[in-house]
Every structure is written in C-alpha cells, then in structure tokens.
Design a protein around this motif. Structure first.
Motif, PDB file in Angstrom:
ATOM      1  N   ILE A  39      48.067  30.309  48.922  1.00  0.00           N
ATOM      2  CA  ILE A  39      47.461  28.994  48.739  1.00  0.00           C
ATOM      3  C   ILE A  39      47.508  28.637  47.255  1.00  0.00           C
ATOM      4  CG2 ILE A  39      45.349  27.640  48.978  1.00  0.00           C
ATOM      5  CD1 ILE A  39      44.563  29.553  51.265  1.00  0.00           C
ATOM      6  N   PRO A  40      48.049  27.488  46.919  1.00  0.00           N
ATOM      7  CA  PRO A  40      48.150  27.110  45.496  1.00  0.00           C
ATOM      8  C   PRO A  40      46.770  26.931  44.860  1.00  0.00           C
ATOM      9  CG  PRO A  40      49.573  25.748  46.874  1.00  0.00           C
ATOM     10  CD  PRO A  40      48.675  26.488  47.799  1.00  0.00           C
ATOM     11  N   VAL A  41      46.520  27.646  43.784  1.00  0.00           N
ATOM     12  CA  VAL A  41      45.290  27.514  42.994  1.00  0.00           C
ATOM     13  C   VAL A  41      45.679  27.581  41.523  1.00  0.00           C
ATOM     14  CG1 VAL A  41      43.775  28.503  44.753  1.00  0.00           C
ATOM     15  CG2 VAL A  41      44.865  30.006  43.073  1.00  0.00           C
ATOM     16  N   PRO A  42      44.801  27.129  40.634  1.00  0.00           N
ATOM     17  CA  PRO A  42      45.118  27.232  39.197  1.00  0.00           C
ATOM     18  C   PRO A  42      45.328  28.692  38.782  1.00  0.00           C
ATOM     19  CG  PRO A  42      43.268  25.757  39.557  1.00  0.00           C
ATOM     20  CD  PRO A  42      43.536  26.414  40.871  1.00  0.00           C
ATOM     21  N   LYS A  43      46.350  28.943  37.989  1.00  0.00           N
ATOM     22  CA  LYS A  43      46.633  30.290  37.523  1.00  0.00           C
ATOM     23  C   LYS A  43      45.652  30.687  36.422  1.00  0.00           C
ATOM     24  CE  LYS A  43      51.540  30.465  38.710  1.00  0.00           C
ATOM     25  NZ  LYS A  43      52.911  30.722  38.218  1.00  0.00           N
ATOM     26  N   VAL A  44      45.196  31.937  36.494  1.00  0.00           N
ATOM     27  CA  VAL A  44      44.296  32.468  35.479  1.00  0.00           C
ATOM     28  C   VAL A  44      44.918  33.718  34.873  1.00  0.00           C
ATOM     29  CG1 VAL A  44      42.212  31.547  36.554  1.00  0.00           C
ATOM     30  CG2 VAL A  44      43.020  33.822  37.204  1.00  0.00           C
ATOM     31  N   GLU A  45      44.465  34.055  33.696  1.00  0.00           N
ATOM     32  CA  GLU A  45      44.999  35.226  33.011  1.00  0.00           C
ATOM     33  C   GLU A  45      44.653  36.497  33.780  1.00  0.00           C
ATOM     34  OE1 GLU A  45      44.744  37.396  28.599  1.00  0.00           O
ATOM     35  OE2 GLU A  45      43.681  35.503  28.998  1.00  0.00           O
ATOM     36  N   TRP A  46      45.636  37.409  33.870  1.00  0.00           N
ATOM     37  CA  TRP A  46      45.441  38.669  34.595  1.00  0.00           C
ATOM     38  C   TRP A  46      44.685  39.663  33.698  1.00  0.00           C
ATOM     39  CZ3 TRP A  46      45.601  40.092  39.487  1.00  0.00           C
ATOM     40  CH2 TRP A  46      45.640  41.448  39.803  1.00  0.00           C
ATOM     41  N   LYS A  47      43.363  39.559  33.711  1.00  0.00           N
ATOM     42  CA  LYS A  47      42.540  40.486  32.950  1.00  0.00           C
ATOM     43  C   LYS A  47      41.295  40.825  33.753  1.00  0.00           C
ATOM     44  CE  LYS A  47      40.161  36.903  30.228  1.00  0.00           C
ATOM     45  NZ  LYS A  47      39.807  36.478  28.857  1.00  0.00           N
ATOM     46  N   GLU A  48      40.638  41.920  33.391  1.00  0.00           N
ATOM     47  CA  GLU A  48      39.557  42.454  34.206  1.00  0.00           C
ATOM     48  C   GLU A  48      38.383  41.493  34.362  1.00  0.00           C
ATOM     49  OE1 GLU A  48      38.420  46.317  32.854  1.00  0.00           O
ATOM     50  OE2 GLU A  48      40.205  47.281  33.708  1.00  0.00           O
ATOM     51  N   ASP A  49      38.044  40.762  33.310  1.00  0.00           N
ATOM     52  CA  ASP A  49      36.920  39.833  33.409  1.00  0.00           C
ATOM     53  C   ASP A  49      37.135  38.774  34.484  1.00  0.00           C
ATOM     54  OD1 ASP A  49      35.567  41.131  31.451  1.00  0.00           O
ATOM     55  OD2 ASP A  49      36.027  39.710  29.850  1.00  0.00           O
ATOM     56  N   ASN A  50      38.389  38.457  34.732  1.00  0.00           N
ATOM     57  CA  ASN A  50      38.700  37.437  35.742  1.00  0.00           C
ATOM     58  C   ASN A  50      38.746  37.997  37.155  1.00  0.00           C
ATOM     59  OD1 ASN A  50      38.886  35.577  33.702  1.00  0.00           O
ATOM     60  ND2 ASN A  50      41.119  35.595  33.603  1.00  0.00           N
ATOM     61  N   ARG A  51      38.511  39.303  37.298  1.00  0.00           N
ATOM     62  CA  ARG A  51      38.503  39.909  38.628  1.00  0.00           C
ATOM     63  C   ARG A  51      37.136  40.534  38.960  1.00  0.00           C
ATOM     64  NH1 ARG A  51      43.290  41.838  36.398  1.00  0.00           N
ATOM     65  NH2 ARG A  51      42.547  43.985  36.302  1.00  0.00           N
ATOM     66  N   ARG A  52      36.129  40.174  38.202  1.00  0.00           N
ATOM     67  CA  ARG A  52      34.821  40.816  38.342  1.00  0.00           C
ATOM     68  C   ARG A  52      34.198  40.580  39.721  1.00  0.00           C
ATOM     69  NH1 ARG A  52      29.816  40.180  34.022  1.00  0.00           N
ATOM     70  NH2 ARG A  52      28.661  42.036  34.681  1.00  0.00           N
ATOM     71  N   TYR A  53      34.383  39.384  40.261  1.00  0.00           N
ATOM     72  CA  TYR A  53      33.792  39.054  41.564  1.00  0.00           C
ATOM     73  C   TYR A  53      34.867  38.750  42.612  1.00  0.00           C
ATOM     74  CZ  TYR A  53      30.179  38.160  38.083  1.00  0.00           C
ATOM     75  OH  TYR A  53      29.325  38.269  37.019  1.00  0.00           O
ATOM     76  N   ALA A  54      36.105  39.123  42.325  1.00  0.00           N
ATOM     77  CA  ALA A  54      37.232  38.744  43.190  1.00  0.00           C
ATOM     78  C   ALA A  54      37.076  39.277  44.611  1.00  0.00           C
ATOM     79  CB  ALA A  54      38.542  39.229  42.578  1.00  0.00           C
TER      80      ALA A  54
END
Length: 254
Positions: free
Chosen positions: A15-30
C-alpha cells in the motif's frame, strides 16, 4: 507514531504510504500497527462480498479474488515465510541446518507442493462463504492473526539474534506494543463474537489452539521464532479461522 505506522505499511504491505528513513526510532511502534494491514484486507474482503451480492457474481470468482486480496495487499511476504518453513521442516535436518534452509531465498519442491495445497484449500473454503456475516467474521480474523503475530514477536524467544524480525523487535517499545496488540486482539475477537456468536467463538478458540501449536513447534524445531515462522503462523492461523467459520456455519444450519 506516524513514522512507525508508515514503517509497518512499507515493510508488510504494498500500500503506498510516505517513505520514512530506515532507522530504529521509526520502528518503535511498528509491530503494534501490524494488525491495521489485516484491517485493510478484511475491509476489502467485505467490500468484495457486497459487490458480488449486488452484481450477482458467482462463488468461484468471489473465491478467486478473496484468495488474491491478501497477496495483493502484502505482496506475498507471509506466504514466502510459509514456504521457507515448509522447506526447513521437510528437510528433517538439525536445528542449525533448518535455519540455513529458511535463509535460502530459493523455494524447494516441498514448499511448492504445500503452497499449492494451501491455496487450493483456501479457494475451496471461500466458495462456501456466501453470507456477509460470515465474511465479516473472517475479516476480523485477518486482524486477529496479525495481532497475535505481533504479540508473539515481542514475547516468544527468538531463534536468531539478527534478521528482519529482529530489526522490528529490538527497537520496539515492548510495553506499548503489547498494549496495542492486546487492544487489537480484544477488538477483533469481540467483533467476531458479536457479529456471529457461535462462529466467532469457534474462530477465537481455533486461533488460540494454532498459537499454542506455533509456540510448541517453533521451540521444538528451531529453538524460537523468526520472521519466516511468524509468516507461517499467520498463514496457518488464517486458514484455520476460515475452516472454523465455514464448518461452524454449516453445523449451525444443519
């Protein structure tokens, strides 16, 4: 939260969503947002059932698209894990060799056979899903299976210290992820039970049994879970829920 949500959809869906930087802070609640992908699949399934009823589309075409929808949304990432686990278990090798087989990107003959059987069975079961309420119970199962998968990811022992799953587990806020997964489990299970009490409860019990078997077999065969094993669990949980919904409905009607 929004970056974690985008990370979830970027990794586990097409599903198309805005791309975010691949770093740990961005996966905290993934992992906590993982069940939302199931909500998308379930919603599309319900819409397709309504369209089929409105246009008088036959069960064979309904079934074919119902099987196709999860693959279109996810890109088949969980079926890939299912195939890897099937190959590893079919080898009857030691634990380390099984983990090596799962890491191999190629598919073996046993996985191909089991994948074909899985899709044939799934398609056959969907031909029996004629009611909107039964479809809604199955749709709840897509959320429930992913919520349980997120729960296992942060609570079960890991078979490896690295890998795709660990890239989401290690940076995750486990307490918040557990709360989010628990909320999705409660909401999806309660919704299924309210929509069709007997079918919903049978689906919940079935999901619990698959979860218990998943933990036992994963620890026995691999010493813990991996991303592939989570994919295997998700696929097995979803088809088990489909079996439970279909046969419980038939028993209630007989």
């Amino acid at each position: 939260m929004l970056r974690s949500l985008c990370s979830t959809f970027l990794m586990y869906s097409r599903i198309p969503v805005p791309k975010v930087e691949w770093k740990e802070d961005n996966r905290r609640y993934a992992l906590g947002f993982f069940p939302l992908i199931g909500a998308v699949i379930g919603g599309l399934l319900i819409i397709w059932r309504i369209v089929c009823d409105y246009l008088d589309i036959g069960q064979n075409l309904f079934s074919a698209v119902a099987v196709l929808l999860p693959v279109l949304v996810t890109g088949g990432i969980h079926l890939d894990g299912f195939c890897d686990v099937c190959d590893a278990r079919a080898s009857y090798a030691d634990r380390e060799k099984r983990l090596e087989i799962m890491a191999d990107p190629h598919i073996g003959s046993f996985a191909a056979i089991k994948l074909c059987l899985y899709l044939i069975l799934q398609a056959g079961l969907f031909t029996q899903v004629t009611e909107a309420d039964t479809t809604a119970v199955i749709a709840c199962g897509y959320v429930l299976s992913r919520a349980l998968s997120a729960l296992t990811a942060v609570t079960f022992n890991s078979a490896k210290s690295s890998g795709t799953l660990q890239s989401f587990v290690k940076p995750s806020d486990k307490k918040i992820t557990l709360v989010m997964a628990g909320a999705f489990i409660t909401a999806s299970a309660a919704s299924a039970a309210v929509i069709m009490p007997v079918q919903g409860l049978s689906a919940i019990v079935t999901a619990a049994l698959v979860l218990v078997w998943h933990r036992y077999s994963a620890y026995r065969d691999f010493g813990g879970i991996t991303g592939d094993l989570c994919g295997w669990f998700l696929q097995m949980c979803e088809i088990a829920l489909l079996v439970a919904a279909v046969f419980t409905e038939r028993l209630c009607l007989s």
